[in-house]
Design a protein around this motif. Structure first.
Motif, PDB file in Angstrom:
ATOM      1  N   LEU A 112      -2.798  14.707   2.887  1.00 59.40           N
ATOM      2  CA  LEU A 112      -2.405  13.405   3.421  1.00 59.40           C
ATOM      3  C   LEU A 112      -2.353  12.386   2.298  1.00 59.40           C
ATOM      4  O   LEU A 112      -3.200  12.412   1.396  1.00 59.40           O
ATOM      5  CB  LEU A 112      -3.406  12.940   4.483  1.00 59.40           C
ATOM      6  CG  LEU A 112      -3.633  13.880   5.668  1.00 59.40           C
ATOM      7  CD1 LEU A 112      -4.708  13.313   6.582  1.00 59.40           C
ATOM      8  CD2 LEU A 112      -2.341  14.115   6.432  1.00 59.40           C
ATOM      9  N   VAL A 113      -1.396  11.489   2.371  1.00 61.89           N
ATOM     10  CA  VAL A 113      -1.308  10.404   1.400  1.00 61.89           C
ATOM     11  C   VAL A 113      -1.344   9.071   2.136  1.00 61.89           C
ATOM     12  O   VAL A 113      -0.963   8.984   3.310  1.00 61.89           O
ATOM     13  CB  VAL A 113      -0.045  10.493   0.518  1.00 61.89           C
ATOM     14  CG1 VAL A 113      -0.147  11.671  -0.433  1.00 61.89           C
ATOM     15  CG2 VAL A 113       1.221  10.579   1.351  1.00 61.89           C
ATOM     16  N   ALA A 114      -1.813   8.060   1.422  1.00 59.39           N
ATOM     17  CA  ALA A 114      -1.833   6.682   1.917  1.00 59.39           C
ATOM     18  C   ALA A 114      -0.810   5.903   1.109  1.00 59.39           C
ATOM     19  O   ALA A 114      -0.800   5.970  -0.124  1.00 59.39           O
ATOM     20  CB  ALA A 114      -3.221   6.079   1.734  1.00 59.39           C
ATOM     21  N   LEU A 115       0.047   5.183   1.825  1.00 56.40           N
ATOM     22  CA  LEU A 115       1.102   4.400   1.184  1.00 56.40           C
ATOM     23  C   LEU A 115       0.986   2.935   1.603  1.00 56.40           C
ATOM     24  O   LEU A 115       0.628   2.640   2.743  1.00 56.40           O
ATOM     25  CB  LEU A 115       2.475   4.932   1.596  1.00 56.40           C
ATOM     26  CG  LEU A 115       2.737   6.394   1.282  1.00 56.40           C
ATOM     27  CD1 LEU A 115       3.966   6.892   2.015  1.00 56.40           C
ATOM     28  CD2 LEU A 115       2.914   6.593  -0.210  1.00 56.40           C
ATOM     29  N   SER A 116       1.349   2.060   0.671  1.00 57.55           N
ATOM     30  CA  SER A 116       1.400   0.634   0.984  1.00 57.55           C
ATOM     31  C   SER A 116       2.659   0.351   1.791  1.00 57.55           C
ATOM     32  O   SER A 116       3.555   1.205   1.896  1.00 57.55           O
ATOM     33  CB  SER A 116       1.424  -0.181  -0.311  1.00 57.55           C
ATOM     34  OG  SER A 116       2.679  -0.005  -0.962  1.00 57.55           O
ATOM     35  N   ALA A 117       2.767  -0.859   2.319  1.00 61.16           N
ATOM     36  CA  ALA A 117       3.967  -1.262   3.061  1.00 61.16           C
ATOM     37  C   ALA A 117       5.198  -1.146   2.173  1.00 61.16           C
ATOM     38  O   ALA A 117       6.300  -0.901   2.657  1.00 61.16           O
ATOM     39  CB  ALA A 117       3.804  -2.683   3.585  1.00 61.16           C
ATOM     40  N   GLU A 118       4.987  -1.292   0.861  1.00 63.37           N
ATOM     41  CA  GLU A 118       6.092  -1.200  -0.101  1.00 63.37           C
ATOM     42  C   GLU A 118       6.395   0.243  -0.514  1.00 63.37           C
ATOM     43  O   GLU A 118       7.279   0.469  -1.337  1.00 63.37           O
ATOM     44  CB  GLU A 118       5.763  -2.024  -1.352  1.00 63.37           C
ATOM     45  CG  GLU A 118       5.558  -3.504  -1.101  1.00 63.37           C
ATOM     46  CD  GLU A 118       4.154  -3.859  -0.585  1.00 63.37           C
ATOM     47  OE1 GLU A 118       3.984  -4.999  -0.110  1.00 63.37           O
ATOM     48  OE2 GLU A 118       3.247  -3.010  -0.617  1.00 63.37           O
ATOM     49  N   GLY A 119       5.634   1.206   0.026  1.00 64.36           N
ATOM     50  CA  GLY A 119       5.867   2.607  -0.290  1.00 64.36           C
ATOM     51  C   GLY A 119       5.142   3.110  -1.518  1.00 64.36           C
ATOM     52  O   GLY A 119       5.400   4.225  -1.978  1.00 64.36           O
TER      53      GLY A 119
END
Length: 173
Positions: free
Chosen positions: A60-67
């Motif tokens: 799993l990865v976590a991404l910001s709203a900006e990707g």
């Protein structure tokens, strides 16, 4: 940077970026073995995307709203795939969490907690009774976060990896 975090399965084109992030983060931990001391472990970190090919395993990865890639973790629905020392791989009715890493620029935004909660939710979906993970003394930020989230030390899961004490934690669901 926005504090909106999206958690999803890693994509093949993100394997190298997440592996690089893990190598950077782990190699900067004070008191943690260096690349020279444990090259095989750092090779595992660099190639973390390979875990996505294992049965019952998700990266799993976590991404910001900006990707932007903020961090990631490996979730195991089958402890036989967990791949640690000690007794963890024999645990039944359990999920595992390994190789959590958060970009230093994203610390304090709740990325590690969001990733851990995503794994806990997956464990609940699998109707598992516990979530198991390991950490080291060098990983005090993660250690404290896990304890705040209800994980408890489980000495029966402890092991040593090339002279490095590795400490087991368990969350009962």
């Amino acid at each position: 940077m926005s504090t909106s975090i999206t958690i999803r399965d890693i994509r093949a084109e993100e394997f190298a970026a997440f592996g690089g992030l893990l190598v950077r983060v782990y190699s900067q931990l004070e008191g943690f073995p260096s690349v020279e001391e444990q090259p095989e472990y750092y090779e595992l970190l660099a190639n973390v995307g390979r875990f996505a090919e294992r049965p019952s395993t998700r990266v799993l990865v976590a991404l910001s709203a900006e990707g932007l890639l903020l961090g990631g973790v490996v979730y195991f629905a089958d402890m036989g795939q967990y791949g640690s020392g000690g007794t963890a791989t024999a645990m039944q009715n359990a999920s595992g969490i390994r190789l959590l890493g958060v970009d230093p620029e994203a610390r304090g935004l709740g990325v590690g907690k969001a990733l851990t909660n995503a794994c806990i939710e997956l464990a609940r979906q699998h109707r598992h009774r516990q979530v198991i993970l390991h950490t080291t003394k060098a990983m005090q930020v993660a250690w404290k976060m896990y304890e705040k989230m209800g994980f408890r030390r489980s000495e029966d899961l402890d092991f040593t990896q090339q002279d490095l004490p590795v400490f087991g934690f368990r969350l009962e669901l």
